[in-house]
Structure formats: C-alpha cells, structure tokens
Design a protein around this motif. Structure first.
Motif, PDB file in Angstrom:
ATOM      1  N   TYR A  45      -2.013   9.183  -6.811  1.00  0.00           N
ATOM      2  CA  TYR A  45      -2.953   8.083  -6.619  1.00  0.00           C
ATOM      3  C   TYR A  45      -4.627   8.341  -6.839  1.00  0.00           C
ATOM      4  O   TYR A  45      -4.926   7.028  -6.956  1.00  0.00           O
ATOM      5  CB  TYR A  45      -3.900   9.210  -5.448  1.00  0.00           C
TER       6      TYR A  45
ATOM      7  N   GLY B 152       2.784   1.522  -3.062  1.00  0.00           N
ATOM      8  CA  GLY B 152       1.667   2.324  -4.520  1.00  0.00           C
ATOM      9  C   GLY B 152       1.124   3.815  -3.738  1.00  0.00           C
ATOM     10  O   GLY B 152       1.145   4.795  -5.100  1.00  0.00           O
ATOM     11  N   TYR B 153       1.195   4.099  -3.143  1.00  0.00           N
ATOM     12  CA  TYR B 153       1.156   5.805  -2.603  1.00  0.00           C
ATOM     13  C   TYR B 153       2.255   6.335  -3.292  1.00  0.00           C
ATOM     14  O   TYR B 153       3.017   7.330  -3.782  1.00  0.00           O
ATOM     15  CB  TYR B 153       0.889   5.995  -0.756  1.00  0.00           C
TER      16      TYR B 153
ATOM     17  N   THR C  94       0.799  -0.905  -0.133  1.00  0.00           N
ATOM     18  CA  THR C  94       0.408   0.426   0.031  1.00  0.00           C
ATOM     19  C   THR C  94       0.970   1.387  -0.724  1.00  0.00           C
ATOM     20  O   THR C  94       0.155   2.527  -1.124  1.00  0.00           O
ATOM     21  CB  THR C  94      -1.208   0.045   1.327  1.00  0.00           C
TER      22      THR C  94
ATOM     23  N   LEU D  63      -3.884   4.660  -8.848  1.00  0.00           N
ATOM     24  CA  LEU D  63      -3.813   4.253  -8.054  1.00  0.00           C
ATOM     25  C   LEU D  63      -5.569   3.702  -7.545  1.00  0.00           C
ATOM     26  O   LEU D  63      -5.430   2.293  -7.514  1.00  0.00           O
ATOM     27  CB  LEU D  63      -3.202   4.219  -6.799  1.00  0.00           C
TER      28      LEU D  63
ATOM     29  N   THR E 192      -6.824  -0.218  -8.465  1.00  0.00           N
ATOM     30  CA  THR E 192      -7.383  -1.186  -7.480  1.00  0.00           C
ATOM     31  C   THR E 192      -8.732  -1.220  -7.100  1.00  0.00           C
ATOM     32  O   THR E 192      -9.337  -1.571  -6.172  1.00  0.00           O
ATOM     33  CB  THR E 192      -7.270  -0.789  -5.844  1.00  0.00           C
TER      34      THR E 192
END
Lengths: 141, 470
Positions: B113, B107-108, B104, B116, B120
């Motif tokens: 964002y 990913g950030y 996570t 992402l 997801t």
C-alpha cells in the motif's frame, strides 16, 4: 395515508425539514470545531505527529486495527496503545513483525527507520491524550 | 422481442452486469477475510488481511455505485418520458469507471500500500489510508469526474422531460452523494477533525443521501409492479425521505461520542439516531402496503419478493441492529467491536445490496428483451433470495454473538482480558460465520445461474383473467 395530507404538504415538509436540520448540523459543527483545540494535547499537532499520521495512513493500519474504535476489528485498538504498552514496546513490536507463529494473525514488516518509528509513536502518544469522554472503558481497548 | 419504453434505457444493462461481477469478487474476498479470522496466517503475506478488507469494502461500494447508476439510467428516461440526454456518454463513463475500479483493486493486490501511495502521488494531497477512502488520488479524482458527468447526463435528461417526485428524489440523493464525496479530499493532520469530516462521507452517505436513492428505486419498482396510484406512492416517498434526513443528519452524532468531540453529541447523536429506524420502518410499511393494494398481478414475482425483502431486511439491519448499539451508554461498551461488524453486514445487505438486486430483478428481463424471466429462472432467483438473505441473517447473528462475548470478556468483567486472547475464544462463532458465508456464496451462484436458466416458451399471461367457459 389520509387525503387531508397531500403530496404537496409532504414535499414541503421534506424540503423544510431538510434545510432546517442541515442548518442545525452546521451550527453544531461550527461549535464543535471551535471546541476541538481544548480537547486535544496542544492546540495543533506537531510536525512529528503529522508525519506519524501520514505513516499510519500510508501503511493502511486502519485495515486491521481500530483507532478510537473506528477501523477494522481484526487487531487490537491502538488509540490507547501508548498508555497500554509504552513507546519502546511499540517500536520493538513493529520491528519484529511478522511473528510467523503458525495460525496466528500476522502483521506485515514495514522496514521503518528509527525516525519513522519515533514519528509513529509520537502520533500514537498524541492520540492517546485526546479527550475521548473516557473511552475505552479499560486499558485493554 | 419486447421493446423498451425508451431505447436509451439499454445503457443500464452493462452497469448491472458489472455490478453483479464485482459483487462476486466482493464475496470471494469476504470468504478470505472470514477464514483469516480463524486461520490468522491464511494467505499471508500474499494477501494480508488489510488488503483483502480494502478489496472487500471497496468492491462493495463500487458495485453498489454501478447499481445506482444503472438504476438511474433505467428509470430516469421512463420517469421523464424522454430519451437519455447522451447514451454515448453513459457508455464512455461505464468503461472509465470500470477500468478505474479494476486498476485500483489490482493496485491494492499487486504492490504494498505504501508503494501504491508513492506511485499515485499521495504526497501531493494526502487522502489515502482512511477506512473506505483508501483509493489512490487518481481514483478519487476519477470518481468525481465520473460522478459529475453522470449527474450532467441525468440532469439534462430530467430538464427536458417530465419531473416526477421519484426522479427528483433520486437526483437529490445522487447530487448529495457526489457533493459529500468531496470531503474525501479533506484530511487534516488533526485526527479529531479528520474523523469528524470523514463521517460526512461515510455516515451521510449510508444513513443520509443513499436512503433517498434507495427510496426512489423502491418507489419506481413498486409503482410499476403494483400499479398503485402515483400520488399515493410519491406522498409516501416524501414522508420516508423526510424521516431519513430529519433523523439521519443530526444522527451523524452517534459517531461523535468517543473521538474527541464534545460530550453533548451523546445527547444529540443518541436521540436523533434512536429515531433513524423510523424511515426504514416506513419503508417496510410502504412496501407491504403497496403490494397489498396492488391493482395488477405483475408476472415478475421475483422482483416483488426482492422489493418486499428490501423493506424488511433494511429495517432489521439498518434499523434494529443499528438501534441496538446507538445509545451512548451502550455504545460505550460496544463501540468498535464485532457488534459493529454485525450491524454493518446486515445493514449494507438489507438496504443497499437488496435494493440494487430489486431494480436488477425488475429491469434486467426487459433489458434482455422479455417482459419477465421464464418461470424456472424466477424460481431459481427466489431460491437465491432466500439463500442469501437467510445466510446473511446467520452471519449477523454469529457476529452479534461474538460481539457480545467480546464486549463481556474485554470490557465488562472485573479483570478484563486482552484483545487477542479474547479473539481466540470467539473462534467458534467465527467458524459458524464462515460457514454461513459459504452458503451465501452458494446463493450468489444460484442467483447468477438463474440468468441463464430457460424453460418452456417465455409467454406468461400478464394478469388478464380469462373468461370462464360456461
């Protein structure tokens, strides 16, 4: 603590008190939820407002800004930005980011379409019309 | 090698190690954020402020959860007087949670964002982009799965063993934590309702069920360290958690003043949240009372110091700094300012960071096969206690000063100034906060070093008085 006050009494107080206050909280919640439609502009948010909120969320705006005082404290309050700046200014502002002024706090460029900018402004306008008990104290947020 | 009372307690060790590792990451990103407050374009666009902040806050939550789970795995077998239901499950969950957490954060940092969110499946169920609940949907689902399996493991252990008040309070807190997290999945397009129930996760965690977890951990450590009668300790615990929930549940109302909810919350929220310092004050009194009435001199002085420190700092951070701005007429001016940030820092540190460091301090030596750490390691650990605690107090004081000035310039004077103009005038306080942050980081370095510090043989007499030679 005195011997008169036993562990069993303390335990009963915990369970009884907790259940009582959960029920009271649920009752207040029930009442609040019924009141909310009268405190927002229009009974439910329009599709534009809902799309604007989704854009607000997926760009993580709350990671720098506050909205009705909640969020990060790095960038200006946006709950009343529609009233402070107006829709056109908001769109132009978002389009010209980042300012790249050395040393200034920078906002990313999001490459929004015109439709998305309209949705975002619709969301901010809607938010600015919520009855917030006159918060913030003045237009600066 | 010292034997653990129950060998399955050993599963707590990786949880504590991961907690400390993520703690370091949290502080590094905190330092980046602190610098961005004064050098606005620092690391932009590589790590924008919002990304660093997500990493900072999410790492905090994740490492505290690692700490709570480690604490549960350590204390529940001992309290229940039985081995953990499934140590294997605990190990598996450890890796699942760690990998999910690391992915996570990666990913950030790695993608924007919005990308992402797209990758997801946020469009399936829009839950992202709300403060502290920024995690992608798969992570949120993962948290629920891990929490359920964890509760199953702890619950089964408790069922087959002795049920003490400490372990029951801990379990109620953990169940509440898992159940309330489900509100993270509720995100209506009506912002007012969204905010209303968002607080059911955020407030009812930190000013509700987490206090139960904290009280249980403190109670356990104090019971072991002081040797005070279990009846006394457990009675105190029930009083503390009663106060916590009786004030904290309706106290949620202090977040409902200005978000579109009815005005009566200013009374409900004000009165009940004004009482929220009580459970923390009770914890302070409890800690000192138990240590004063101790029946033995426990050789782990560092753990005792952490326990007392938790009692004091939680009261200051959560209690006093919360009370400062909880009444509606004051909060009208302070809401969403650096005052909030000041309170947030000292409350999280004083209550939850310190209680996790308390249980780590108590349990880790035994998890490493010795009753207590060598003297030098303890001295270093106590140095780190003071460095981190004092620097966090200074961070809080500087942010409070910044907050008072901000509120004054932006909201009180007759010709209020704009946000950014005000921020420029706060730079001095932000710099001092950053320097205090550096000291905190040094303290954290000393803390980690203390785990590797050695000295003479590790045998320390455990409080037995040697007969005097006559």
């Amino acid at each position: 603590m005195s011997a008169m006050f036993t562990k069993a009494m303390a335990r009963n107080m915990f369970y009884g008190g907790t259940v009582f206050f959960i029920l009271l909280f649920l009752a207040l919640t029930f009442h609040t939820i019924r009141q909310i439609p009268q405190r927002i502009p229009g009974e439910t948010p329009s599709p534009e407002v809902a799309r604007g909120k989704m854009l607000w969320e997926t760009r993580n705006c709350i990671g720098c800004h506050t909205l009705l005082g909640e969020g990060a404290y790095f960038a200006p309050e946006l709950g009343n930005v529609y009233k402070r700046r107006g829709g056109e200014f908001i769109k132009v502002w978002i389009k010209v980011q980042p300012t790249k002024v050395p040393g200034r706090r920078q906002m990313p460029q999001f490459h929004f379409t015109d439709q998305q900018l309209d949705d975002l402004v619709a969301f901010l306008k809607w938010t600015s019309e919520i009855n917030t008990e006159n918060w913030p104290p003045n237009i600066q947020g | 090698m010292l034997q653990l009372p129950y060998k399955s307690q050993a599963v707590a060790k990786p949880y504590f190690i991961a907690a400390i590792g993520l703690f370091v990451g949290q502080i590094l990103f905190g330092l980046i954020l602190g610098l961005q407050y004064v050098i606005g374009d620092f690391l932009f666009p590589a790590i924008p402020f919002n990304v660093a902040r997500m990493v900072h806050t999410n790492l905090l939550i994740v490492w505290l959860l690692f700490g709570f789970m480690g604490a549960a795995y350590y204390l529940v077998p001992e309290e229940s007087e039985t081995e953990l239901h499934s140590p294997l499950l605990a190990y598996v969950l450890f890796w699942v949670f760690l990998i999910a957490g690391v992915l996570t954060v990666v990913g950030y940092l790695a993608v924007p964002y919005a990308t992402l969110a797209e990758m997801t499946g946020n469009s399936l169920l829009e839950t992202m982009g709300r403060e502290f609940l920024e995690q992608p949907l798969p992570t949120k689902v993962g948290i629920v799965v891990v929490a359920l399996a964890f509760l199953y493991n702890i619950g089964m252990t408790l069922l087959k063993g002795r049920k003490t008040a400490i372990s029951m309070i801990l379990l109620i807190g953990l169940i509440g934590l898992a159940v309330l997290f489900l509100f993270a999945f509720y995100n209506p397009s009506n912002l007012v309702k969204d905010k209303y129930f968002w607080w059911w996760v955020v407030h009812l965690w930190v000013e509700g069920v987490w206090e139960l977890i904290m009280a249980a951990i403190l109670g356990f450590v104090l019971l072991r360290i002081t040797g005070v009668d279990r009846e006394v300790i457990e009675k105190w615990l029930y009083v503390i958690v009663t106060l916590a929930l009786v004030t904290g549940i309706i106290g949620t109302g202090h977040h409902y003043y200005w978000i579109g909810t009815p005005g009566y919350w200013q009374w409900w929220g004000g009165i009940f949240s004004a009482l929220e310092p009580l459970p923390f004050f009770a914890m302070t009194v409890f800690c000192f009372n138990m240590v004063n009435r101790r029946r033995r001199q426990h050789p782990n002085k560092a753990a005792t110091l952490w326990a007392l420190g938790t009692g004091v700092m939680a009261f200051l951070g959560a209690g006093v700094w919360g009370f400062l701005h909880t009444l509606a007429p004051i909060n009208y001016y302070t809401h969403g300012s650096q005052i909030t940030a000041a309170h947030g820092h000292l409350a999280f540190f004083g209550a939850y960071v310190m209680v996790v460091l308390t249980i780590i301090s108590y349990a880790m030596p035994m998890l490493r096969g010795r009753e207590v750490n060598p003297e030098r390691a303890q001295v270093l650990e106590m140095w780190s206690f003071w460095l981190m605690t004092v620097s966090m107090v200074f961070i809080t004081l500087f942010l409070t000063a910044a907050g008072i000035l901000q509120v004054w310039l932006q909201r009180i004077i007759p010709d209020p100034q704009a946000f950014m103009g005000v921020q420029d005038q706060l730079a001095l306080f932000y710099w001092m906060r950053w320097i205090a942050g550096i000291v905190f980081f040094i303290g954290l370095g000393v803390y980690i070093y203390s785990f590797f510090a050695k000295d003479k043989p590790e045998t320390v007499p455990t409080g037995e008085v040697q007969p005097a030679t006559t």
